[in-house]
Design an enzyme around this catalytic site. Structure first.
Site, PDB file in Angstrom:
ATOM      1  N   ASP A   1      -5.179   3.018  -1.558  1.00  0.00           N
ATOM      2  CA  ASP A   1      -6.171   3.335  -0.527  1.00  0.00           C
ATOM      3  C   ASP A   1      -6.817   4.684  -0.805  1.00  0.00           C
ATOM      4  O   ASP A   1      -6.212   5.734  -0.574  1.00  0.00           O
ATOM      5  CB  ASP A   1      -5.488   3.364   0.845  1.00  0.00           C
ATOM      6  CG  ASP A   1      -5.141   1.982   1.347  1.00  0.00           C
ATOM      7  OD1 ASP A   1      -6.058   1.143   1.421  1.00  0.00           O
ATOM      8  OD2 ASP A   1      -3.959   1.732   1.653  1.00  0.00           O
TER       9      ASP A   1
ATOM     10  N   ASP B   1      -5.589  -6.695   5.412  1.00  0.00           N
ATOM     11  CA  ASP B   1      -5.113  -5.313   5.287  1.00  0.00           C
ATOM     12  C   ASP B   1      -5.055  -4.647   6.664  1.00  0.00           C
ATOM     13  O   ASP B   1      -6.093  -4.428   7.292  1.00  0.00           O
ATOM     14  CB  ASP B   1      -6.075  -4.563   4.355  1.00  0.00           C
ATOM     15  CG  ASP B   1      -5.606  -3.162   4.039  1.00  0.00           C
ATOM     16  OD1 ASP B   1      -4.497  -2.778   4.452  1.00  0.00           O
ATOM     17  OD2 ASP B   1      -6.372  -2.437   3.370  1.00  0.00           O
TER      18      ASP B   1
ATOM     19  N   HIS C   1      -8.691   0.027  -2.983  1.00  0.00           N
ATOM     20  CA  HIS C   1      -9.510  -0.182  -1.783  1.00  0.00           C
ATOM     21  C   HIS C   1     -10.246   1.128  -1.514  1.00  0.00           C
ATOM     22  O   HIS C   1      -9.642   2.097  -1.057  1.00  0.00           O
ATOM     23  CB  HIS C   1      -8.558  -0.570  -0.637  1.00  0.00           C
ATOM     24  CG  HIS C   1      -9.209  -0.703   0.695  1.00  0.00           C
ATOM     25  ND1 HIS C   1      -8.475  -0.738   1.860  1.00  0.00           N
ATOM     26  CD2 HIS C   1     -10.515  -0.817   1.066  1.00  0.00           C
ATOM     27  CE1 HIS C   1      -9.305  -0.867   2.881  1.00  0.00           C
ATOM     28  NE2 HIS C   1     -10.539  -0.908   2.434  1.00  0.00           N
TER      29      HIS C   1
ATOM     30  N   SER D   1       0.857  -1.195   0.000  1.00  0.00           N
ATOM     31  CA  SER D   1       0.000   0.000   0.000  1.00  0.00           C
ATOM     32  C   SER D   1       0.889   1.240   0.000  1.00  0.00           C
ATOM     33  O   SER D   1       1.711   1.416   0.910  1.00  0.00           O
ATOM     34  CB  SER D   1      -0.882   0.011   1.241  1.00  0.00           C
ATOM     35  OG  SER D   1      -1.323   1.339   1.500  1.00  0.00           O
TER      36      SER D   1
ATOM     37  N   MET E   1     -10.385  -6.303   7.026  1.00  0.00           N
ATOM     38  CA  MET E   1      -9.600  -5.241   7.672  1.00  0.00           C
ATOM     39  C   MET E   1      -9.098  -5.744   9.021  1.00  0.00           C
ATOM     40  O   MET E   1      -9.893  -6.164   9.865  1.00  0.00           O
ATOM     41  CB  MET E   1     -10.457  -3.984   7.909  1.00  0.00           C
ATOM     42  CG  MET E   1     -10.736  -3.128   6.691  1.00  0.00           C
ATOM     43  SD  MET E   1      -9.308  -2.553   5.754  1.00  0.00           S
ATOM     44  CE  MET E   1      -8.306  -1.758   6.976  1.00  0.00           C
TER      45      MET E   1
ATOM     46  N   MET F   1      -9.564   7.421   0.148  1.00  0.00           N
ATOM     47  CA  MET F   1     -10.344   7.821   1.337  1.00  0.00           C
ATOM     48  C   MET F   1     -11.012   9.172   1.109  1.00  0.00           C
ATOM     49  O   MET F   1     -10.394  10.058   0.508  1.00  0.00           O
ATOM     50  CB  MET F   1      -9.411   7.951   2.545  1.00  0.00           C
ATOM     51  CG  MET F   1      -8.598   6.700   2.817  1.00  0.00           C
ATOM     52  SD  MET F   1      -7.580   6.933   4.269  1.00  0.00           S
ATOM     53  CE  MET F   1      -6.674   5.408   4.262  1.00  0.00           C
TER      54      MET F   1
ATOM     55  N   MET G   1     -12.368   3.477   0.449  1.00  0.00           N
ATOM     56  CA  MET G   1     -12.926   3.793   1.771  1.00  0.00           C
ATOM     57  C   MET G   1     -13.702   5.088   1.609  1.00  0.00           C
ATOM     58  O   MET G   1     -13.345   6.146   2.144  1.00  0.00           O
ATOM     59  CB  MET G   1     -11.785   3.908   2.801  1.00  0.00           C
ATOM     60  CG  MET G   1     -11.227   2.553   3.188  1.00  0.00           C
ATOM     61  SD  MET G   1      -9.602   2.657   3.926  1.00  0.00           S
ATOM     62  CE  MET G   1      -8.604   2.644   2.441  1.00  0.00           C
TER      63      MET G   1
ATOM     64  N   HIS H   1      -1.463  -1.701  -3.882  1.00  0.00           N
ATOM     65  CA  HIS H   1      -2.705  -1.422  -3.157  1.00  0.00           C
ATOM     66  C   HIS H   1      -2.898   0.095  -3.063  1.00  0.00           C
ATOM     67  O   HIS H   1      -2.025   0.816  -2.574  1.00  0.00           O
ATOM     68  CB  HIS H   1      -2.594  -2.047  -1.765  1.00  0.00           C
ATOM     69  CG  HIS H   1      -3.843  -2.006  -0.956  1.00  0.00           C
ATOM     70  ND1 HIS H   1      -4.878  -2.904  -1.107  1.00  0.00           N
ATOM     71  CD2 HIS H   1      -4.225  -1.175   0.051  1.00  0.00           C
ATOM     72  CE1 HIS H   1      -5.840  -2.630  -0.229  1.00  0.00           C
ATOM     73  NE2 HIS H   1      -5.467  -1.584   0.479  1.00  0.00           N
TER      74      HIS H   1
HETATM   75  C1  DX5 Z   1      -5.863   1.451   6.167  1.00  0.00           C
HETATM   76  C2  DX5 Z   1      -5.533   1.030   4.774  1.00  0.00           C
HETATM   77  C3  DX5 Z   1      -4.374   0.126   4.721  1.00  0.00           C
HETATM   78  C4  DX5 Z   1      -3.107   0.749   5.248  1.00  0.00           C
HETATM   79  C5  DX5 Z   1      -2.255  -0.352   5.815  1.00  0.00           C
HETATM   80  O1  DX5 Z   1      -7.030   2.125   6.183  1.00  0.00           O
HETATM   81  O2  DX5 Z   1      -6.618   0.359   4.191  1.00  0.00           O
HETATM   82  O3  DX5 Z   1      -4.179  -0.379   3.398  1.00  0.00           O
HETATM   83  O4  DX5 Z   1      -2.401   1.439   4.270  1.00  0.00           O
HETATM   84  O5  DX5 Z   1      -1.207   0.210   6.516  1.00  0.00           O
HETATM   85  P1  DX5 Z   1      -0.261  -0.639   7.496  1.00  0.00           P
HETATM   86  O6  DX5 Z   1       0.256  -1.795   6.689  1.00  0.00           O
HETATM   87  O7  DX5 Z   1       0.790   0.322   7.915  1.00  0.00           O
HETATM   88  O8  DX5 Z   1      -1.157  -1.099   8.601  1.00  0.00           O
HETATM   89 ZN    ZN Z   2      -6.245  -0.722   2.257  1.00  0.00          ZN
END
Ligand code: DX5
Ligand code: ZN
Length: 217
Positions: A36, A176, A67, A9, A138, A38, A69, A34
């Protein structure tokens, strides 16, 4: 020998120098990337969206694992397809008509994933799991990288694995949050197919080695 699919990610990468991170990823054993996304509503944080992904698409041939969010992710399915996403994952908690959203994602040619927050029971996917390409569990509360892994995740992996096998389905299980070199082998042994990691990889002195640590043990 079967190994986990590694999906770094970029949330913990240096956003001022993403080209450098992608050079590293291209040289590494990472299978996917990956992304993310948001919106500051579904999760407190805001990250990046379509225009950034469009630019990053030019930097690698690796699978783009997005992903989302965000609330009402169904509004943007077409846009994420246009910028080159390969696997689009929406959160179960954002959906009233999950079945329709999954169908819409698949119609574009992308693979469809559904993510579950730590408090959302796996059993809620019982009637749809065989239609999914991926279930994302998650293992932290979504929103930030660098949080502590929630141990209850192992139980959820076992439950979803049973459900997938009962349907004779090829659905992948992705984990994740808080993944590192200590829990990666245990997660893989428990049935995880895909491991996401941000801080473990990008805060490591040698990110290429960190990726190798997660994949080969
Ligand atoms: C969190 C994300 C993850 C995050 C993981 O909301 O969905 O993908 O980047 O980060 P680490 O591996 O540092 O927990
Ligand atoms: Zn993620």
């Amino acid at each position: 020998m079967k190994t986990p699919i590694i999906s770094p990610s970029i949330l913990s990468a240096d956003f001022a120098n993403l080209e450098k991170s992608f050079k590293m990823l291209n040289q590494s054993d990472a299978d996917w990337v990956h992304l993310d996304v948001m919106d500051g509503n579904f999760v407190p944080n805001i990250s990046f969206g379509m225009p950034v992904i469009k630019s990053l698409r030019k930097l690698t041939d690796k699978v783009f694992d997005a992903h989302l969010m965000i609330e009402q992710p169904e509004r943007y399915i077409h846009n994420f397809n246009l910028v080159g996403v390969d696997i689009l994952t929406v959160h179960y908690e954002t959906q009233i008509h999950l079945n329709r959203t999954v169908d819409l994602i698949k119609k574009t040619g992308m693979k469809a994933g559904v993510a579950l927050n730590p408090h959302t029971p796996v059993s809620l996917l019982k009637d749809i799991v065989s239609e999914l390409d991926l279930v994302l569990i998650m293992s932290v509360n979504p929103g930030y990288s660098g949080q502590k892994f929630i141990e209850h995740t192992y139980q959820k992996i076992a439950e979803v694995k049973n459900m997938i096998e009962a349907h004779n389905s090829k659905t992948l299980i992705e984990i994740d949050g808080g993944v590192n070199d200590v829990n990666a082998p245990k997660l893989f042994a428990a049935g995880a197919d895909v491991l996401v990691a941000a801080s473990y990889i990008f805060n490591h002195d040698n990110p290429i080695k960190a990726i190798r640590n997660l994949k080969y043990f």
